[in-house]
Structures are given as structure tokens and as C-alpha cells.
Scaffold this active site. Sequence first.
Site, mmCIF file in Angstrom:
data_model
loop_
_atom_site.group_PDB
_atom_site.id
_atom_site.type_symbol
_atom_site.label_atom_id
_atom_site.label_comp_id
_atom_site.label_asym_id
_atom_site.label_seq_id
_atom_site.Cartn_x
_atom_site.Cartn_y
_atom_site.Cartn_z
ATOM 1 N N ARG A 236 47.500 51.776 50.281
ATOM 2 C CA ARG A 236 47.761 50.518 50.964
ATOM 3 C C ARG A 236 46.987 50.525 52.271
ATOM 4 N NH1 ARG A 236 48.940 48.796 46.814
ATOM 5 N NH2 ARG A 236 50.742 47.536 46.207
ATOM 6 N N GLU A 265 45.069 41.259 53.477
ATOM 7 C CA GLU A 265 44.262 40.879 52.325
ATOM 8 C C GLU A 265 44.438 39.398 52.027
ATOM 9 O OE1 GLU A 265 45.241 43.526 49.105
ATOM 10 O OE2 GLU A 265 44.480 45.283 50.169
ATOM 11 N N HIS A 283 40.546 45.347 46.356
ATOM 12 C CA HIS A 283 41.813 45.748 45.734
ATOM 13 C C HIS A 283 41.723 45.651 44.206
ATOM 14 C CE1 HIS A 283 46.313 46.193 46.892
ATOM 15 N NE2 HIS A 283 46.044 46.880 45.796
#
Length: 331
Positions: A236, A265, A283
Site C-alpha cells: 500500500r 490513487e 496498481h
Amino acid sequence: MADRPFILTGFTFTKQTLAAFSRNCEIVGHMDKPDPALVPPEVAPRVQALVTTGSVGASDRLMAALPRLSIICCYGTGYERIDIEAARRRNIIVTHGADANAPDVAEMAVGILLASTRRIVRADKMIRRGEWTKRIPNRFGAIAGLTGGKVGILGLGAIGMEVAKRLKGFDVQIGYCNRNKRADVDYAYFADVMALATWADYLIVCLRSDASNRHIVDAEVLKALGPRGHLVNISRGWAVDEAALADALRDNVIEGAALDVFDEEPYEGQAFLPLDNLVMTPHFGGGTEHAQARMTALVCQNLDAHFAGKPVVTPLPELRDLAARTEGRLR
């Protein structure tokens, strides 16, 4: 289930995933951000379940705006932006993807580690610019490569174990830092991240991030990793102090880094963009067909179990007691 539960989505899922959610539930709304103001007034009183991701999360305010909410399902492993205490206070079950995407994320970790250490992205750009004969500047001479190097894994859970399995073929030494030493591996154990970073040539962050490890990789850890070091983060974003990382890359405190996750994000910052010693992907770690199928199935299993009054399959470790107490009681 006689009545189809009403669910709200807090992430942009694929058509296939939405179709799977819709088999036994009715999707009544979608939010682009976890903002109560984005939930239509006519929808809020109907929502019984929220399906989101850990990087998007669910705040106390959002939970308060959904009076019938009884379960939040995180699509994926992380749940760092879920207000766990608010969920506990409101008797809301929270589930996550557990280990569903571990092999795929581990595959990504090794891929971007190679991209960083072997300068694959920069080399690709050189050819496209017609610079075949030019060499990427390296103040140490030749690229070090993985063989014979020391790889530190920060967090030896399901993903960390899958990373270690894939790295064995590269003839590297493996060390790890975990809350507790594992009895089932013979890798070198380090009690804290500073000791691991000091030992390692390459540091891979595989933590299941929560408030306790925010910015666990800071300027001091990067300095300990050293001028030939590379950092990889597939856990993360907030596990890494991004400002400190940008400084470390710009000032050659470390040689390179690769990120598949970011503190916010989508990433809309500017600090990383000029850095050619940084590899970035949006991601994608758990973005394979197989991983998405497993994570979708797990969300559906959790929803079906919950609304049938049965135990959910993967409650958050912090809320297992709540899941047991509220079994069979729906709103």
C-alpha cells in the site's frame, strides 16, 4: 435469499465483476469517491452492503450516511482506509480479499524489481529515441543485477511468501522483517525494518498496511538501504514516505525504486514524474484475470454468507469477534 440485498459500489469494477455481484444482489448505486455527498438521497436508506477497496476506503461519515449498512467488502487484500473502529461501533462486518491475489501480486513485485535493477524501462526508451549505442549513466560502472544479492522482504505474509518462492531461482539471499519470526522458513530474520534495510541490497514492501505502519519506510530506512539499493512497493502506498523517496531518488541516496501503489490513487503528484530511476505502474499487481476472478468470487461468498445469516468467509482479523457476535442479525 428471498430478498435481494441492495449494494453500493465504491470502486469502478469491470462489467464481469459487476455481473457477478448482481447475481444475488441488486446494485443500487456507485460512488467515484468515498464521499457521503455522492450517494443519492433516495439510495442511501436502501444500501445494505458496500463493496469497495482498501485504497478507497470507508469513513465514519460514509457509514453514518447509510443507516442499513451491515457489511463492507474490500475487494483485495488491503483495508487501510476503512475506519475499523467506526465499523465496530456500528456493528458493521468488514471483509477483505485475504490471500486471493497473493501469487499475482508477487509476480508483479519480481517483475518491477527486475525492471528497476536492470533498467528495463529506461533501456526501452533509449531504443525508441535512437540511442542504441548510448549507455545509461551509472556512477558505479556496470549494473549490479540480482544474482548473489540480498533481498529483504518487509512483511512475510501470504504475498511475501510468494515473493520469496519466486526469488529462489535468482540465486539471492533472502531476509525478512515480520511482527514475529516464522518457524516455517529458514530465511534470515530481522526484528525491525532498519536492520533489514541495512542488510539488504533490495527491499520489497509486502505489508498489509494499516495505521501502525504508515511511512514505515522513511528517509532513515532509505539511507540505510544505501546508494546501490532499490525499493519495491506492492503493498500500500502509505507504507512509504513518498516525499522522502522522491528526495532519495533525486539525491542518489538509493539507486532506484519501483512502485505499483501510491499514497493517493490515482497518483496526481509531480515529484515522481521527472525521475528516470523510478518505475511506476498504476496498481496493476492484482489485475490479472485469475486474481480478479478469485477476488470477485470471495466477495460474492462473503455477501451470500452474510445475508444468509452465516459466518463470513474472510472477516478482518481485527473484527473477527464482531463477525461472530453479529452472525444472523441483519438490517
